[in-house]
Design a protein around this motif. Structure first.
Motif, PDB file in Angstrom:
ATOM      1  N   ILE A  34     -97.840  74.520  68.538  1.00 62.84           N
ATOM      2  CA  ILE A  34     -98.025  73.473  67.525  1.00 62.84           C
ATOM      3  C   ILE A  34     -97.296  73.850  66.233  1.00 62.84           C
ATOM      4  CG2 ILE A  34     -99.716  72.277  66.077  1.00 62.84           C
ATOM      5  CD1 ILE A  34    -100.069  71.265  68.759  1.00 62.84           C
ATOM      6  N   ALA A  35     -97.323  75.129  65.887  1.00 62.58           N
ATOM      7  CA  ALA A  35     -96.617  75.572  64.676  1.00 62.58           C
ATOM      8  C   ALA A  35     -95.114  75.301  64.796  1.00 62.58           C
ATOM      9  CB  ALA A  35     -96.871  77.067  64.438  1.00 62.58           C
ATOM     10  N   PHE A  36     -94.543  75.659  65.937  1.00 63.68           N
ATOM     11  CA  PHE A  36     -93.108  75.407  66.149  1.00 63.68           C
ATOM     12  C   PHE A  36     -92.795  73.918  66.049  1.00 63.68           C
ATOM     13  CE2 PHE A  36     -90.551  79.021  66.991  1.00 63.68           C
ATOM     14  CZ  PHE A  36     -91.421  80.021  67.388  1.00 63.68           C
ATOM     15  N   ILE A  37     -93.633  73.108  66.693  1.00 61.40           N
ATOM     16  CA  ILE A  37     -93.336  71.678  66.729  1.00 61.40           C
ATOM     17  C   ILE A  37     -93.516  71.056  65.349  1.00 61.40           C
ATOM     18  CG2 ILE A  37     -94.198  69.485  67.637  1.00 61.40           C
ATOM     19  CD1 ILE A  37     -94.590  70.935  70.332  1.00 61.40           C
ATOM     20  N   THR A  38     -94.536  71.492  64.612  1.00 66.05           N
ATOM     21  CA  THR A  38     -94.746  70.959  63.260  1.00 66.05           C
ATOM     22  C   THR A  38     -93.559  71.303  62.356  1.00 66.05           C
ATOM     23  OG1 THR A  38     -97.124  71.331  63.549  1.00 66.05           O
ATOM     24  CG2 THR A  38     -96.340  70.910  61.310  1.00 66.05           C
ATOM     25  N   ALA A  39     -93.122  72.555  62.446  1.00 64.00           N
ATOM     26  CA  ALA A  39     -92.085  73.018  61.519  1.00 64.00           C
ATOM     27  C   ALA A  39     -90.695  72.516  61.919  1.00 64.00           C
ATOM     28  CB  ALA A  39     -92.089  74.547  61.449  1.00 64.00           C
ATOM     29  N   LEU A  40     -90.423  72.496  63.225  1.00 70.70           N
ATOM     30  CA  LEU A  40     -89.050  72.230  63.671  1.00 70.70           C
ATOM     31  C   LEU A  40     -88.872  70.857  64.293  1.00 70.70           C
ATOM     32  CD1 LEU A  40     -88.499  75.749  65.280  1.00 70.70           C
ATOM     33  CD2 LEU A  40     -87.667  74.980  63.045  1.00 70.70           C
ATOM     34  N   GLY A 127     -92.277  66.012  62.304  1.00 69.05           N
ATOM     35  CA  GLY A 127     -92.901  67.213  62.851  1.00 69.05           C
ATOM     36  C   GLY A 127     -94.420  67.093  62.776  1.00 69.05           C
ATOM     37  N   GLY A 128     -94.907  66.671  61.620  1.00 70.70           N
ATOM     38  CA  GLY A 128     -96.349  66.485  61.453  1.00 70.70           C
ATOM     39  C   GLY A 128     -96.881  65.357  62.327  1.00 70.70           C
ATOM     40  N   LEU A 129     -96.050  64.337  62.499  1.00 77.61           N
ATOM     41  CA  LEU A 129     -96.441  63.219  63.357  1.00 77.61           C
ATOM     42  C   LEU A 129     -96.637  63.682  64.808  1.00 77.61           C
ATOM     43  CD1 LEU A 129     -94.714  59.746  63.183  1.00 77.61           C
ATOM     44  CD2 LEU A 129     -95.129  60.822  65.374  1.00 77.61           C
ATOM     45  N   ILE A 130     -95.687  64.467  65.324  1.00 74.90           N
ATOM     46  CA  ILE A 130     -95.847  64.968  66.699  1.00 74.90           C
ATOM     47  C   ILE A 130     -97.045  65.911  66.787  1.00 74.90           C
ATOM     48  CG2 ILE A 130     -94.695  66.060  68.667  1.00 74.90           C
ATOM     49  CD1 ILE A 130     -92.050  65.484  67.376  1.00 74.90           C
ATOM     50  N   ARG A 131     -97.221  66.747  65.740  1.00 71.45           N
ATOM     51  CA  ARG A 131     -98.399  67.634  65.693  1.00 71.45           C
ATOM     52  C   ARG A 131     -99.679  66.827  65.900  1.00 71.45           C
ATOM     53  NH1 ARG A 131     -99.330  68.924  59.873  1.00 71.45           N
ATOM     54  NH2 ARG A 131    -100.025  66.767  60.052  1.00 71.45           N
ATOM     55  N   ASP A 132     -99.796  65.711  65.168  1.00 66.72           N
ATOM     56  CA  ASP A 132    -101.022  64.908  65.258  1.00 66.72           C
ATOM     57  C   ASP A 132    -101.155  64.249  66.629  1.00 66.72           C
ATOM     58  OD1 ASP A 132    -101.565  65.638  62.679  1.00 66.72           O
ATOM     59  OD2 ASP A 132    -100.814  63.795  61.782  1.00 66.72           O
ATOM     60  N   VAL A 133    -100.044  63.776  67.186  1.00 71.34           N
ATOM     61  CA  VAL A 133    -100.102  63.164  68.517  1.00 71.34           C
ATOM     62  C   VAL A 133    -100.561  64.195  69.552  1.00 71.34           C
ATOM     63  CG1 VAL A 133     -98.703  62.222  70.396  1.00 71.34           C
ATOM     64  CG2 VAL A 133     -98.435  61.333  68.083  1.00 71.34           C
ATOM     65  N   LEU A 134    -100.002  65.411  69.478  1.00 74.17           N
ATOM     66  CA  LEU A 134    -100.376  66.447  70.442  1.00 74.17           C
ATOM     67  C   LEU A 134    -101.840  66.840  70.285  1.00 74.17           C
ATOM     68  CD1 LEU A 134     -97.247  68.772  70.392  1.00 74.17           C
ATOM     69  CD2 LEU A 134     -97.954  67.207  72.202  1.00 74.17           C
ATOM     70  N   CYS A 135    -102.358  66.752  69.070  1.00 78.45           N
ATOM     71  CA  CYS A 135    -103.773  67.081  68.850  1.00 78.45           C
ATOM     72  C   CYS A 135    -104.649  65.854  69.038  1.00 78.45           C
ATOM     73  CB  CYS A 135    -103.969  67.689  67.468  1.00 78.45           C
ATOM     74  SG  CYS A 135    -103.228  69.318  67.346  1.00 78.45           S
ATOM     75  N   ASN A 136    -104.064  64.805  69.602  1.00 78.78           N
ATOM     76  CA  ASN A 136    -104.815  63.613  69.975  1.00 78.78           C
ATOM     77  C   ASN A 136    -105.445  62.903  68.778  1.00 78.78           C
ATOM     78  OD1 ASN A 136    -105.627  61.783  71.838  1.00 78.78           O
ATOM     79  ND2 ASN A 136    -107.225  63.030  72.770  1.00 78.78           N
ATOM     80  N   GLU A 137    -104.692  62.849  67.682  1.00 79.51           N
ATOM     81  CA  GLU A 137    -105.147  62.130  66.500  1.00 79.51           C
ATOM     82  C   GLU A 137    -104.116  61.080  66.107  1.00 79.51           C
ATOM     83  OE1 GLU A 137    -105.689  65.166  63.587  1.00 79.51           O
ATOM     84  OE2 GLU A 137    -107.336  66.082  64.700  1.00 79.51           O
ATOM     85  N   ILE A 138    -104.577  60.000  65.481  1.00 81.19           N
ATOM     86  CA  ILE A 138    -103.625  59.055  64.913  1.00 81.19           C
ATOM     87  C   ILE A 138    -102.926  59.731  63.741  1.00 81.19           C
ATOM     88  CG2 ILE A 138    -103.385  56.895  63.638  1.00 81.19           C
ATOM     89  CD1 ILE A 138    -105.238  55.593  65.397  1.00 81.19           C
TER      90      ILE A 138
END
Lengths: 201, 201, 201
Positions: A34-40, A127-138
């Motif tokens: 998640i850190a990689f995806i948020t940042a990159l 990056g933050g958008l994908i982070r939220d999708v992966l964590c199952n949040e809008i």
């Protein structure tokens, strides 16, 4: 200097990724991913859309900053929660740098002005958008936070300056980043929110 | 031989996609789409990141294996649930092949060592990750399963062998795949889990 | 003419994006972002897979249609809900155009026949799929709607005509699009559904 700030942004984004992952009770590897995806993630989408080489893939120092940020985030996550305000400053510096780098990269690849501004916003927020999708949040940027608007406006300011022939000026760079940092900070301080669609009469 | 194993992996991944889709009560076409994304998603992201042609788009046999796997999965889904152990073996063979093919492809495109290992892991795991996101679940690899760790370590072993000049050796190939299969099988047998972020003191 | 219909489709897809966003109580910017992703997401994935320039990035008129559709959607959203039937016609025209343009683009880049048909379906449906994922819902096309099947069949008809040497004929274009529009309209009128995986004996 821009590169230094960019690395600080990656570090801050990696921490924010890990803290979200901890909230969802993920394991350590989940936290790093998640850190990689948020940042990159934002920069990756920007580079995919531009059909150019993905920046982080050949940058050992970028990868290192993300690993460092994620590790610090995991080890010091309790202390970091009480330092939320400090963290938020780094994060805000991050989005301002990511935005301007994105706009610059769009312009240097001869994109439309509006597309370049979009690329800036995408670099900073997806990056933050994908982070939220992966964590199952809008995604946060859709409802709770004035996050993308400063990026769009700051990107537009940079673009305007570029049209006025100031594209190589360090002043323009700092001014547009300062605008984003200030706008975002005020938005957090005063809990600014955009109207909901359903509030439009 | 590697290609044969790769096709077995696609078949197994397609079945795992269909079974997840059945759990979420999707319709038949939804099942096929999830099967395609589970089996081909990881390799697609790998190829997008490398900015090369997407492998499956010109491979009729790869597409066929996914269609076959999805069809078998739909028709025999009740029997397959009781064969979970057998299925899991094919699936494990799949991730071991996808990992090593990913690392090889990264190296042949002159990526950093760490990037090549990441590409191996992405090839093997991101199809399942997108499957889970589409089915509105937090990805399995983030919390429940030791899935990505064997890929990262097996990829690192292959990389090490390659640095030692054994990159063309079939032995290295088999050794690193065997490592992944063994590690993953032991993890399933003994329910190994990574510590959660929140368990780090 | 095809380009005009394509723009009508973008307009309709942007409206559908905004209405979904309003249902999830997103803010205005969230509505615009969802509108962009719904309208342009499918074509973006098509172009990424084909490794060609992303069409909308250099098309001011496409971006304008999305902004116009999203704005109309936000301002008139109450009236639009009662016009659902009319809206659905534009949307259906949209998927028929997106499908055929996708198949054509696949063929012109020398893809396999089956890959070209997939690209058509992806162009028409994956924007809505990402919209649903971002709004934290299981994609509509997986369970509730006969949406992708008309695209696959219509794309196959176009492909068949192309093999028969009619690829440059306007008749083929209209026929295959008419097929998609008719099939989809009948499916909506009579609530056709695909069998669920779990209904297969």
């Amino acid at each position: 200097m821009l590169e230094l700030l960019d690395h600080i942004g990656l570090f801050a984004f990696a921490i924010s990724g890990v803290l979200t992952a901890a909230n969802r009770n993920l394991d350590i590897l989940g936290g790093y991913i998640i850190a990689f995806i948020t940042a990159l993630g934002g920069g990756t989408i920007r580079d995919l859309l531009l059909n150019v080489d993905i920046a982080w893939m050949t940058s050992f120092s970028q990868l290192l900053m993300v690993i460092a940020g994620a590790t610090v985030g995991i080890v010091f996550r309790k202390k970091l929660r009480s330092l939320r305000r400090t963290l938020s400053i780094f994060d805000t510096v991050g989005i301002s740098v990511f935005t301007i780098v994105g706009v610059q990269k769009g312009l240097s690849h001869e994109q439309l002005a509006i597309t370049a501004v979009f690329l800036g916003m995408i670099s900073a927020t997806f990056g933050g958008l994908i982070r939220d999708v992966l964590c199952n949040e809008i995604p946060l940027i859709f409802k709770k936070e004035v996050y993308a608007i400063p990026c769009l406006l700051g990107g537009a300011i940079y673009l305007l300056g570029d049209y006025l022939g100031l594209g190589d000026s360090a002043w323009l760079l700092w001014l547009s980043m300062l605008f984003i940092v200030t706008f975002r900070t005020l938005a957090v301080m005063f809990s600014w929110k955009l109207p909901l669609i359903n509030e439009i009469n």
